[in-house]
Design an enzyme around this catalytic site. Structure first.
Site, short mmCIF file in Angstrom:
data_model
loop_
_atom_site.label_atom_id
_atom_site.label_comp_id
_atom_site.label_asym_id
_atom_site.label_seq_id
_atom_site.Cartn_x
_atom_site.Cartn_y
_atom_site.Cartn_z
N HIS A 16 0.85 -1.20 0.00
CA HIS A 16 0.00 0.00 0.00
C HIS A 16 0.88 1.24 0.00
O HIS A 16 2.10 1.15 0.10
CB HIS A 16 -0.88 0.01 1.26
CG HIS A 16 -0.10 0.18 2.52
ND1 HIS A 16 0.44 -0.87 3.23
CD2 HIS A 16 0.30 1.29 3.20
CE1 HIS A 16 1.10 -0.41 4.28
NE2 HIS A 16 1.04 0.90 4.29
N HIS A 61 -5.99 -1.76 3.84
CA HIS A 61 -5.83 -0.62 2.94
C HIS A 61 -4.93 -0.98 1.76
O HIS A 61 -3.94 -1.68 1.89
CB HIS A 61 -5.31 0.63 3.66
CG HIS A 61 -3.97 0.49 4.36
ND1 HIS A 61 -3.41 -0.70 4.75
CD2 HIS A 61 -3.08 1.46 4.73
CE1 HIS A 61 -2.26 -0.47 5.35
NE2 HIS A 61 -2.02 0.82 5.33
N HIS A 71 4.61 7.39 2.70
CA HIS A 71 5.39 6.15 2.66
C HIS A 71 4.85 5.17 1.65
O HIS A 71 3.70 5.26 1.24
CB HIS A 71 5.46 5.49 4.05
CG HIS A 71 4.16 4.90 4.52
ND1 HIS A 71 3.28 5.59 5.32
CD2 HIS A 71 3.59 3.68 4.31
CE1 HIS A 71 2.24 4.82 5.58
NE2 HIS A 71 2.39 3.65 4.98
N HIS A 97 -0.22 -0.69 14.68
CA HIS A 97 -1.27 0.30 14.44
C HIS A 97 -2.58 -0.24 15.00
O HIS A 97 -2.88 -1.43 14.81
CB HIS A 97 -1.49 0.51 12.94
CG HIS A 97 -0.30 1.01 12.19
ND1 HIS A 97 0.37 2.16 12.53
CD2 HIS A 97 0.32 0.53 11.09
CE1 HIS A 97 1.35 2.36 11.67
NE2 HIS A 97 1.36 1.38 10.80
N TYR A 146 8.80 1.83 10.40
CA TYR A 146 9.01 2.86 9.37
C TYR A 146 10.45 3.35 9.41
O TYR A 146 11.01 3.57 10.49
CB TYR A 146 8.13 4.07 9.62
CG TYR A 146 6.65 3.87 9.43
CD1 TYR A 146 6.03 4.15 8.22
CD2 TYR A 146 5.87 3.42 10.47
CE1 TYR A 146 4.67 3.98 8.06
CE2 TYR A 146 4.50 3.24 10.33
CZ TYR A 146 3.91 3.54 9.11
OH TYR A 146 2.56 3.38 8.96
N GLU A 205 7.62 1.65 4.75
CA GLU A 205 7.08 0.86 5.84
C GLU A 205 7.15 -0.61 5.45
O GLU A 205 6.87 -0.96 4.31
CB GLU A 205 5.60 1.21 6.10
CG GLU A 205 4.97 0.37 7.21
CD GLU A 205 3.47 0.58 7.39
OE1 GLU A 205 2.81 1.07 6.46
OE2 GLU A 205 2.96 0.23 8.46
#
Lengths: 308, 106
Positions: free
Chosen positions: A154, A200, A215, A247, A256, A266
């Protein structure tokens, strides 16, 4: 497989300042394979567990950042439908011919969205020579290197008017929005958008400057591989931003850092399973620290402010 | 070891000849920049070198330092190593200034 017309983000072209040094990171630290070079010197790369020709192109430039992202549509009819819907949405579409700037790729439709980012959509792409096995397959053909990135996952984009960008992804791509974050006065501050079971495929944060990338995310197998990535960051003196952490948003396990040209990367594992019929998760801006970094509950300035 | 002095505060920190000024500033916690990409891409560590010798060891993004500015001593601290004591001062670009003012997170 995607729930909608787009399957996934399949290709990203990044600008890098020092091609040799940065390429060495992507190959020997992140663990991607070099697929080949274009006639103008750009480098095509893919992760070991990806089937398509390449998923990342590096272009040497005097600024770091993002040239474009491209989404793979499920077939030619869907591709044409997306093009028509994009035009109807009000964006000007241009066609990039097959095998032009991206060897192995069929024609791509290209347009700029409200946040200033260039989106492409395509459906045809050659299979890679060094793709995963398919006949009584082993888990890999050659041992994965470094951080052992399995695939492109992503990206998080920064730019103005993300509400329109979110609406575009829903109405034109047919994606859905598992998670959002709103400001106190009810405006969209951030949005997480997907076309499949991934939490995502892309995300946006509202930001005054257009066309920025926060990122690029690559997928790892598990939490242990996030720790392995941390070791590779330390061994190679890469600049860590934050992690290993979790997260609450997406539930991903994450770390990261910045690659040698200053683009943030990431590496990520896990995440919940998204379904389009599930209720949307909603974050207040005041709770974003906990949403982003579940263990500390605090955001760090570098994470919010630094983009390329 | 060289001495890098921040003009605005008069504070200084030590920096070796084989390390970038930003790394030394972050380590010492005596300077206006606490973080950055350390790769010449993000522009957060943009400052002016007012006095002293230095060497550019990495490419600086033209999005943050123009050729003219580079000629006038504006640098990204993550891309330069000292060759003498340095005197530095803040030099936010117009873009960074506007972002600090407008950015939704405040």
């Amino acid at each position: 497989m995607g729930f909608c017309g787009t399957l996934r983000p399949g290709l990203v072209q990044l600008r890098v300042l020092d091609l040799d040094k940065t390429l060495d990171f992507y190959v020997n630290v992140l663990g991607l394979d070099e697929v080949g070079r274009t006639s103008d010197g750009r480098v095509m790369l893919k992760a070991y567990d990806e089937f398509d020709h390449h998923s990342l192109t590096l272009r040497k430039a005097n600024e770091a950042g993002l040239d474009f992202v491209a989404f793979k549509a499920i077939g030619p009819n869907t591709l044409e439908e997306i093009k028509e819907r994009t035009v109807a949405f009000g964006y000007q579409v241009t066609e990039k011919p097959a095998n032009s700037d991206q060897p192995g790729f069929g024609k791509r439709y290209s347009f700029k969205i409200s946040t200033g980012h260039t989106f492409d959509v395509y459906c045809d792409v050659d299979l890679a020579e060094k793709g995963p096995q398919i006949k009584n397959p082993d888990i890999w053909t050659t041992p994965p290197r470094g951080m052992r990135a399995q695939r492109l996952d992503h990206f998080l984009l920064y730019g103005p008017n993300i509400a329109e960008a979110e609406r575009f992804c829903e109405e034109v791509f047919g994606m859905f929005v598992p998670e959002i974050c709103n400001t106190e006065d009810g405006n969209r501050l951030a949005t997480w958008i997907t076309s499949s079971n991934k939490p995502h495929d892309l995300a946006f944060v509202e930001y005054p400057q257009p066309g920025k990338i926060h990122h690029l995310g690559f997928y790892l197998e598990d939490w242990h591989d996030v720790g392995n990535a941390a070791d590779w960051i330390a061994i190679n003196h890469l600049k860590l931003d934050i992690g290993p952490t979790r997260h609450a948003i997406t539930r991903g396990l994450s770390i990261y850092f910045w690659e040698p040209s200053g683009n943030r990367i990431e590496v990520y594992a896990g995440g919940y399973t998204a379904y389009p019929d599930n209720p949307q998760r909603v974050w207040d801006a005041a709770q974003l620290g906990r949403g982003l970094f579940y263990y500390s509950g605090e955001v760090i300035p570098s994470f919010l402010e630094i983009v390329t | 070891m060289f001495r890098v002095t921040v003009r605005e505060t008069g504070e200084w920190f030590p920096c070796g000849p084989d390390e970038c000024v930003l790394a030394a500033m972050i380590r010492s916690r005596r300077g206006p920049v606490a973080h950055g990409c350390c790769g010449g891409g993000c522009g957060v560590c943009r400052m002016q070198i007012d006095d002293g010798q230095y060497e550019k060891v990495k490419t600086m993004s033209r999005a943050h330092v123009s050729e003219t500015e580079e000629g006038a001593g504006i640098v990204l601290l993550c891309c330069v190593q000292p060759r003498s004591d340095l005197l530095i001062s803040k030099s936010d670009s117009a873009v960074l200034k506007s972002l600090k003012k407008d950015f939704a997170f405040g």
